[in-house]
Design a protein around this motif. Structure first.
Motif, PDB file in Angstrom:
ATOM      1  N   GLU A 157       0.978  -1.019   0.049  1.00 46.82           N
ATOM      2  CA  GLU A 157      -0.039  -0.022   0.133  1.00 46.82           C
ATOM      3  C   GLU A 157       0.903   1.195  -0.098  1.00 46.82           C
ATOM      4  O   GLU A 157       0.462   2.204  -0.830  1.00 46.82           O
ATOM      5  CB  GLU A 157      -1.009  -0.059   1.244  1.00 46.82           C
ATOM      6  CG  GLU A 157      -2.028   1.059   1.381  1.00 46.82           C
ATOM      7  CD  GLU A 157      -2.990   1.176   0.147  1.00 46.82           C
ATOM      8  OE1 GLU A 157      -3.463   2.248  -0.026  1.00 46.82           O
ATOM      9  OE2 GLU A 157      -2.979   0.118  -0.436  1.00 46.82           O
ATOM     10  N   VAL A 158       1.940   1.293   0.638  1.00 52.79           N
ATOM     11  CA  VAL A 158       2.928   2.369   0.806  1.00 52.79           C
ATOM     12  C   VAL A 158       3.327   2.575  -0.303  1.00 52.79           C
ATOM     13  O   VAL A 158       3.616   3.747  -0.769  1.00 52.79           O
ATOM     14  CB  VAL A 158       4.008   1.945   1.948  1.00 52.79           C
ATOM     15  CG1 VAL A 158       5.059   3.300   1.800  1.00 52.79           C
ATOM     16  CG2 VAL A 158       3.422   2.177   2.961  1.00 52.79           C
ATOM     17  N   ARG A 159       3.682   1.454  -1.361  1.00 55.97           N
ATOM     18  CA  ARG A 159       4.356   1.529  -2.699  1.00 55.97           C
ATOM     19  C   ARG A 159       3.213   1.999  -3.695  1.00 55.97           C
ATOM     20  O   ARG A 159       3.702   2.060  -4.805  1.00 55.97           O
ATOM     21  CB  ARG A 159       5.204   0.411  -2.746  1.00 55.97           C
ATOM     22  CG  ARG A 159       6.323   0.219  -1.958  1.00 55.97           C
ATOM     23  CD  ARG A 159       7.071  -1.139  -2.333  1.00 55.97           C
ATOM     24  NE  ARG A 159       7.123  -1.393  -3.932  1.00 55.97           N
ATOM     25  CZ  ARG A 159       8.490  -1.058  -4.542  1.00 55.97           C
ATOM     26  NH1 ARG A 159       9.381  -0.608  -3.664  1.00 55.97           N
ATOM     27  NH2 ARG A 159       8.472  -1.374  -5.834  1.00 55.97           N
ATOM     28  N   GLY A 160       1.971   1.900  -3.228  1.00 52.91           N
ATOM     29  CA  GLY A 160       0.928   2.302  -4.425  1.00 52.91           C
ATOM     30  C   GLY A 160       0.857   1.185  -5.208  1.00 52.91           C
ATOM     31  O   GLY A 160       0.065   1.167  -6.191  1.00 52.91           O
ATOM     32  N   GLU A 161       1.112  -0.245  -4.817  1.00 50.04           N
ATOM     33  CA  GLU A 161       0.882  -1.177  -5.748  1.00 50.04           C
ATOM     34  C   GLU A 161      -0.595  -1.692  -5.834  1.00 50.04           C
ATOM     35  O   GLU A 161      -1.179  -1.710  -4.532  1.00 50.04           O
ATOM     36  CB  GLU A 161       1.868  -2.313  -5.490  1.00 50.04           C
ATOM     37  CG  GLU A 161       3.232  -2.038  -5.505  1.00 50.04           C
ATOM     38  CD  GLU A 161       4.197  -3.100  -5.200  1.00 50.04           C
ATOM     39  OE1 GLU A 161       3.770  -4.072  -4.720  1.00 50.04           O
ATOM     40  OE2 GLU A 161       5.462  -3.210  -5.483  1.00 50.04           O
ATOM     41  N   PRO A 162      -1.107  -1.962  -6.813  1.00 48.64           N
ATOM     42  CA  PRO A 162      -2.582  -2.568  -6.600  1.00 48.64           C
ATOM     43  C   PRO A 162      -2.930  -3.849  -6.329  1.00 48.64           C
ATOM     44  O   PRO A 162      -3.930  -4.146  -5.789  1.00 48.64           O
ATOM     45  CB  PRO A 162      -2.902  -2.569  -8.257  1.00 48.64           C
ATOM     46  CG  PRO A 162      -1.666  -2.817  -8.955  1.00 48.64           C
ATOM     47  CD  PRO A 162      -0.313  -2.175  -8.093  1.00 48.64           C
ATOM     48  N   SER A 163      -1.812  -4.564  -6.021  1.00 47.67           N
ATOM     49  CA  SER A 163      -2.142  -6.000  -5.391  1.00 47.67           C
ATOM     50  C   SER A 163      -0.617  -6.405  -4.465  1.00 47.67           C
ATOM     51  O   SER A 163       0.393  -5.734  -4.759  1.00 47.67           O
ATOM     52  CB  SER A 163      -2.082  -7.084  -6.564  1.00 47.67           C
ATOM     53  OG  SER A 163      -0.928  -7.035  -7.483  1.00 47.67           O
ATOM     54  N   VAL A 164      -0.856  -7.482  -3.579  1.00 42.26           N
ATOM     55  CA  VAL A 164       0.192  -7.638  -2.658  1.00 42.26           C
ATOM     56  C   VAL A 164       0.930  -8.909  -3.330  1.00 42.26           C
ATOM     57  O   VAL A 164       0.394  -9.908  -3.780  1.00 42.26           O
ATOM     58  CB  VAL A 164      -0.535  -7.963  -1.593  1.00 42.26           C
ATOM     59  CG1 VAL A 164       0.724  -8.388  -0.152  1.00 42.26           C
ATOM     60  CG2 VAL A 164      -1.224  -6.799  -0.784  1.00 42.26           C
TER      61      VAL A 164
END
Length: 453
Positions: A336-343
């Motif tokens: 989330e901090v990196r702004g990625e849409p998935s984990v």
């Protein structure tokens, strides 16, 4: 047949796995309470009060280790054997049921699981259950036997115990250690062995082994036999997170207590390192202590609170929210901090359902600890620092204490009983129930984003 008929009438859905786990542990705790109340179970020959017997039985079967009476002083040999039996039953029960529930959940979604070569069906057959039970019992007995022999040899040669007493103490503490229970046959727990590596190290290894969980040991064994070349995500997360928390815990506790004259201050450098390592391992979650927890620095107690709450590996004898839950939430925050849409974790995408399950387990656990702490503050005159430590220790089934447990009243003891029981069966049953209840929506509502932060 009769029991099944009664259960079907009282609980129409009693066959659900989560309910079976709760009923099994409740039944074991009830039987243990009755046995510990018998006059033959106490040194004095007098019946033990129901609250003290219930507290001890729940603490044993939930492999916690908190006590309201002095274990060697109050309980006779019969009572100690009952406690030992409850510890073994609780440890085997948790490892077996947690592993079987994990297998059931994986079969439910037709995924490959580390416990079987191929998950081709969505049902858990009898053969799988038998293999799991045999595997759990074998792993447990092997570790317990090795540690028991090492401890017995040390008691025999280093402390002039006779053979029978050395074997008895060796077996008791080996079973208590592998099952992360923390019960000891000494009034001061293991403070008398604080600088003895032949006692502290085998117990520490047993605690770590039990806390990793049966699926991890099975996969590591298969890796050594080269039947599996690649570790699963679960094993990677468990081993890596456990190692990082262990190193961090040992370092912080040792440094914080290094000059404390009431704990590590009076020992040599070697003694400090050994005691620091021992107390860095115990929050994994075993309740042994070789130092006086009540004399530790406030920072040390807070760090111990955090380590206890996180706990050990899934499908192991340790408690807490589990290192997998903690690690998955850390990966979610990182994404989330990196702004990625998935984990993504170790080259695999983490399903959104697993993320929600981890968040649910963690937040409900926080709510349980906070509620328990508030109740204990209301029912006792102690400071929040000690009360919080006690609540976390009970819920995470650790057993470490600052020494206030015996001084609490009966109502507070019952609060701790509920926390121990919830902490033992709650995360397992909750996680499995959430996974097994997953269903798809036939439609989605319009999306709207509230303001966060």
């Amino acid at each position: 047949m009769l029991v099944g008929s009664v259960l079907r009438r009282l609980l129409p859905n009693w066959r659900q796995p989560a309910r079976i786990v709760v009923l099994a542990f409740a039944l074991a705790a009830t039987c243990g309470t009755v046995l510990l109340m018998l006059p033959v179970s106490s040194e004095s020959g007098e019946p033990t009060g129901v609250v003290d017997a219930l507290f001890t039985a729940v603490s044993a079967v939930c492999v916690t280790g908190l006590t309201v009476v002095d274990t060697p002083g109050h309980w006779s040999t019969v009572g100690e054997v009952v406690i030992l039996g409850l510890i073994q039953l609780g440890g085997l029960g948790i490892m077996t049921t947690a592993t079987l529930l994990g297998l059931l959940v994986s079969r439910r979604f037709a995924l490959r699981l580390t416990l079987t070569a191929q998950a081709e069906t969505k049902a858990l057959d009898l053969g799988d259950a038998r293999r799991v039970v045999r595997g759990v019992v074998s792993v447990s007995l092997v570790f317990e036997l090795i540690v028991a022999l090492l401890l017995a040899a040390r008691f025999l040669t280093g402390y002039d115990y006779d053979l029978d007493r050395a074997l008895y103490h060796g077996i008791f503490h080996a079973v208590s250690a592998f099952n992360n229970a923390g019960f000891a046959l000494y009034t001061d727990n293991l403070m008398g062995f604080v600088t003895d590596p032949w006692i502290c190290l085998p117990i520490s290894v047993a605690v770590l082994a039990g806390g990793l969980g049966f699926p991890v040991w099975l996969e590591l064994w298969r890796h050594l036999r080269r039947t599996r070349r690649r570790w699963s995500m679960h094993v990677k997360i468990t081993v890596l997170t456990t190692s990082l928390l262990l190193v961090a815990g040992v370092a912080v506790i040792t440094i914080a207590e290094w000059n404390n004259p009431e704990t590590l201050g009076g020992f040599s450098a070697g003694g400090k390192l050994l005691a620091g390592f021992f107390h860095g391992v115990m929050p994994r979650t075993a309740g042994f202590n070789s130092l006086d927890m009540g004399e530790m620095e406030s920072g040390t107690l807070l760090v111990t609170d955090i380590l206890m709450f996180i706990g050990g590996g899934s499908a192991g004898t340790a408690g807490g929210i589990k290192v997998t839950t903690f690690a998955l939430l850390a990966f979610v925050i990182y994404a989330e901090v990196r702004g990625e849409p998935s984990v993504h974790v170790f080259g695999r995408k983490l399903p959104a359902t697993v993320q929600r399950q981890a968040l649910t387990v963690a937040l409900l656990s926080v709510a349980a600890v906070v509620s328990g702490t508030l109740l204990l503050l209301t029912l006792s005159p102690f400071r929040i620092e000690s009360v919080l430590f006690e609540a976390v220790s009970a819920f995470a089934t650790v057993g470490l204490s600052t020494g206030i447990t015996p001084e609490l009243n009966s109502a507070a003891h019952l609060v701790l009983v509920v926390l121990m029981f919830l902490g033992r069966v709650g995360p397992i049953t909750l996680a499995s129930a959430l996974a097994l209840r997953e269903r798809t929506r036939r439609y989605e509502l319009p999306e709207e984003r509230p303001i966060v932060g």
